[in-house]
Every structure is written in C-alpha cells, then in structure tokens.
Design an enzyme around this catalytic site. Structure first.
Site, PDB file in Angstrom:
ATOM      1  N   CYS A   1      -2.036   6.356   5.041  1.00 56.36           N
ATOM      2  CA  CYS A   1      -3.366   6.728   5.197  1.00 56.36           C
ATOM      3  C   CYS A   1      -3.771   7.041   6.759  1.00 56.36           C
ATOM      4  O   CYS A   1      -2.858   6.873   7.660  1.00 56.36           O
ATOM      5  CB  CYS A   1      -4.322   5.697   4.501  1.00 56.36           C
ATOM      6  SG  CYS A   1      -3.921   3.996   5.615  1.00 56.36           S
TER       7      CYS A   1
ATOM      8  N   ASP B   1       2.408   2.538   2.608  1.00 55.39           N
ATOM      9  CA  ASP B   1       2.830   3.093   3.683  1.00 55.39           C
ATOM     10  C   ASP B   1       4.362   2.957   4.399  1.00 55.39           C
ATOM     11  O   ASP B   1       4.862   1.834   4.062  1.00 55.39           O
ATOM     12  CB  ASP B   1       1.725   2.553   5.065  1.00 55.39           C
ATOM     13  CG  ASP B   1       0.403   2.722   4.625  1.00 55.39           C
ATOM     14  OD1 ASP B   1       0.113   4.043   4.093  1.00 55.39           O
ATOM     15  OD2 ASP B   1      -0.510   2.088   5.045  1.00 55.39           O
TER      16      ASP B   1
ATOM     17  N   CYS C   1      -2.311  -2.068   8.339  1.00 52.93           N
ATOM     18  CA  CYS C   1      -1.905  -0.805   8.993  1.00 52.93           C
ATOM     19  C   CYS C   1      -1.280  -1.061  10.525  1.00 52.93           C
ATOM     20  O   CYS C   1      -0.142  -0.383  11.046  1.00 52.93           O
ATOM     21  CB  CYS C   1      -2.860   0.372   9.144  1.00 52.93           C
ATOM     22  SG  CYS C   1      -3.232   0.946   7.649  1.00 52.93           S
TER      23      CYS C   1
ATOM     24  N   CYS D   1       0.800  -1.218  -0.050  1.00 52.89           N
ATOM     25  CA  CYS D   1      -0.116   0.124   0.012  1.00 52.89           C
ATOM     26  C   CYS D   1       0.767   1.234   0.147  1.00 52.89           C
ATOM     27  O   CYS D   1       0.312   2.570  -0.005  1.00 52.89           O
ATOM     28  CB  CYS D   1      -1.132  -0.002   1.305  1.00 52.89           C
ATOM     29  SG  CYS D   1      -0.290   0.140   2.654  1.00 52.89           S
TER      30      CYS D   1
END
Length: 191
Positions: free
Chosen positions: A54, A29, A101, A27
C-alpha cells in the site's frame, strides 16, 4: 515521490553488500532492501528498496531509506536502534491500521544489516529477530506479546494488565497494538 526506489531494470546494476527481505502475512506487503555499507566506517552509504504494498508501506520505506543514508550515512549501531516510532515521527504519522507498514520497514532494515554481518562473517553481531524489545521501560518484547496472545490476551487493555506495557511510555502502544493484531491473526485467524 518515493526516494531511493529500486526499479526492476536497475537491480542487477546496483552495487550492494547487504540485502533484506520481509513480508507480512497480515496484509500481504513485501519489502526488499539493498544497502551498501562502508566496511571501514560501518556506515550505510546508500539504500535502495522495493515495496509491494500500500501507499503507507511505500511512504514508510521511502522515509526510512532517507533517514539511514542522508548526511554521509548512518552508523550500523544507530540504524539498528531505529524503531517504527522513529519512522512514524519522521513521516508525520500514519493511520493506526497502517502502523505495521513502519514495522515492516524496520524489520527489512534489520534483516539487511544481519545479512551484512553474515556476509562479513561477523556472526556474533547478528541480532535474532525473535527478541526485539517493544517497551524499554518494562522490557516487554515482541515474543512476550506473542506469548500473551497464545495465553488468551485479545485486547490492548488485557495486554497492558498482563505485561504492564505502555504504563510509563505510551509511545510504544501503537506498535504493541499492531503486534497484538498480527499475532492474533497469525495464530487464531482473528482480525
């Protein structure tokens, strides 16, 4: 209102003795975590972080930083035992697409603690990232999930059939599903 965030201008002023950085190709991150660990008590006295990603990544890292530094600091042994599930519970949950996350925050913390062990020449205490247990009841690791993907497993049902993951503790299934997606994308470009 993220807690313990590290602005660029404060980075050079912050006193730390452990640094961890991880990123997710899935993603984009990126997480960086600075810790100050009391060497006598082996407790995390303070934690600062920066996350490029995010809102879920920011929230997960913020909560994790509070968990490990509140009430005088968490012991290294206890901090190493934190799981993404613990972070999710403290946060109050995340959408299933955002579970990774909390996995990244967990990895950044372990990377920072491993860095501390390297800096203090405690090489025997470094925990290799490649063998983290995802389901303690059946001893399925992240590497077992990666191998299952390499062997053709594509769904959580296939993973459960092959490894028995989550059969007695379904609480590990969100992390297992995220790892299944991650390794599928990493090795085969499948989302």
């Amino acid at each position: 209102h993220p807690k313990n965030f590290m602005p660029d201008k404060e980075e050079k002023k912050y006193r730390y003795n452990a640094l961890g950085m991880v990123g997710s190709p899935a993603c984009g991150d990126m997480m960086k975590m600075w810790l100050f660990i009391d060497p006598k008590k082996e407790k995390i006295v303070s934690c600062r972080w920066r996350t490029f990603g995010c809102a879920s990544a920011i929230a997960s890292t913020s909560v994790l930083s509070m968990m490990i530094s509140e009430k005088g600091g968490m012991s290294l042994a206890r901090a190493l035992a934190i799981t993404p599930k613990d972070i999710l519970e403290r946060l109050g949950g995340l959408p299933s697409k955002k579970i990774h996350c909390s996995v990244l925050g967990d990895k950044a913390l372990r990377a920072a603690i491993n860095d501390y062990f390297r800096r203090t020449k405690q090489f025997d205490r470094i925990i290799e990232e490649g063998s983290r247990i995802v389901d303690k009841d059946v001893q399925v690791t992240d590497k077992d999930i990666e191998q299952a993907v390499l062997d053709g497993v594509r769904t959580i049902e296939e993973l459960q059939e092959r490894t028995k993951i989550g059969t007695s503790d379904a609480g590990c299934l969100p992390e297992a599903e995220e790892l299944l997606r991650f390794y599928s994308e990493k090795h085969f470009g499948v989302k």
